[in-house]
Design a protein around this motif. Structure first.
Motif, short mmCIF file in Angstrom:
data_model
loop_
_atom_site.label_atom_id
_atom_site.label_comp_id
_atom_site.label_asym_id
_atom_site.label_seq_id
_atom_site.Cartn_x
_atom_site.Cartn_y
_atom_site.Cartn_z
N ASP A 141 0.76 -1.32 0.09
CA ASP A 141 -0.08 -0.08 0.13
C ASP A 141 0.91 1.38 0.07
O ASP A 141 0.53 2.32 -0.73
N GLU B 255 -9.03 2.64 -2.51
CA GLU B 255 -9.22 2.03 -1.15
C GLU B 255 -9.97 2.74 -0.17
O GLU B 255 -10.95 2.11 0.44
N ARG C 186 -13.24 -3.74 -5.26
CA ARG C 186 -11.87 -3.14 -5.84
C ARG C 186 -11.49 -3.44 -7.22
O ARG C 186 -11.10 -2.54 -8.11
#
Length: 274
Positions: A99, A217, A244
């Protein structure tokens, strides 16, 4: 969707393959280093020689943004301490999560040799480079993920990408050395025109800022993990994965994400009043 574009009066088609003979000669690479901004992300690499070779391959084609996710610390120290280590390694960052590496990226590609769960259809490195060129995507917001030498990327990591890039190889030996894969992707990206090289016209409307991975996200979390902790979903994790993938396939703009946030809030307010 096919992208139609032209470079110096010549068409780019079939996923971005240049049809202009000689338009991407090696002589042009040396003067374009400042324009070759794209992030290469190595996920859990273990061999210091492969890390160094991947960095040199990037430098060969004018790329210098390297991020390493969860490297094996002894190998990472050895690679950076090697005599003659390239400026790419000197400036490379080590992060603890994927991430962190891709949060501000607006287009992410995951490389793999295996037949796994994929986001849409897989494409080759040349087609991927052509899409980036044909859509006028800001190169500094593009990230390409490479898995480690033994296991590659996990399915969960591949699911975080907009595209899956597969380098065509013989079925008898499908996997490639990490640095070789980096070199092929770097070459295909370097040979493509970028804004400023010439009169490049795009078939898609430009000007809208693409949503970053972090923005996607946040929307996924908001839709599947309500702030009050109460979820109406029976399988929120699976729903988050599906949402997603849907968003990444559509490659939304920041404005699209903001609109979806607004609609989500209205739907939530309506449900709370019932």
């Amino acid at each position: 969707m096919k992208i139609a574009a032209s470079y110096r009066g010549q068409p780019i088609s079939d996923g971005g393959r240049l049809l202009t003979k000689g338009a991407t000669g090696l002589r042009s690479l040396s003067k374009l280093r400042e324009k070759r901004r794209m992030r290469f992300v190595l996920v859990r690499p273990r061999d210091p020689n492969n890390i160094g070779a991947a960095a040199r391959a990037m430098a060969n084609f004018g790329f210098d943004d390297l991020v390493v996710v969860e490297p094996w610390e002894p190998s990472w120290r050895e690679a950076r301490a090697a005599v003659g280590a390239s400026h790419v390694l000197d400036n490379a960052r080590s992060v603890s999560t994927l991430d962190e590496a891709i949060a501000e990226s607006t287009l992410v590609a995951a490389t793999t040799a295996a037949t796994r769960r994929r986001i849409g259809r897989s494409i080759g490195p040349r087609e991927f480079a052509g899409r980036v060129a044909g859509e006028g995507i800001e190169r500094s917001r593009v990230a390409v993920l490479f898995g480690n030498e033994k296991r590659g990327l996990t399915s969960a990591e591949i699911d975080r990408a907009h595209f899956v890039v597969v380098i065509p190889t013989r079925s008898e030996q499908p996997s490639m050395n990490l640095s070789h894969a980096v070199a092929i992707v770097a070459w295909e990206m370097a040979r493509m025109p970028v804004p400023g090289d010439g009169p490049l016209q795009y078939s898609r409307m430009r000007g809208e800022a693409r949503a970053t991975v972090a923005e996607v996200e946040r929307l996924v979390a908001s839709a599947t993990e309500p702030e009050d902790g109460s979820s109406r979903l029976q399988r929120p994790t699976a729903a988050a994965d599906r949402l997603r993938q849907l968003l990444l396939r559509s490659n939304p703009s920041t404005a699209d994400i903001q609109l979806l946030f607004t609609l989500l809030k209205r739907a939530s307010d309506n449900l709370s009043t019932k």
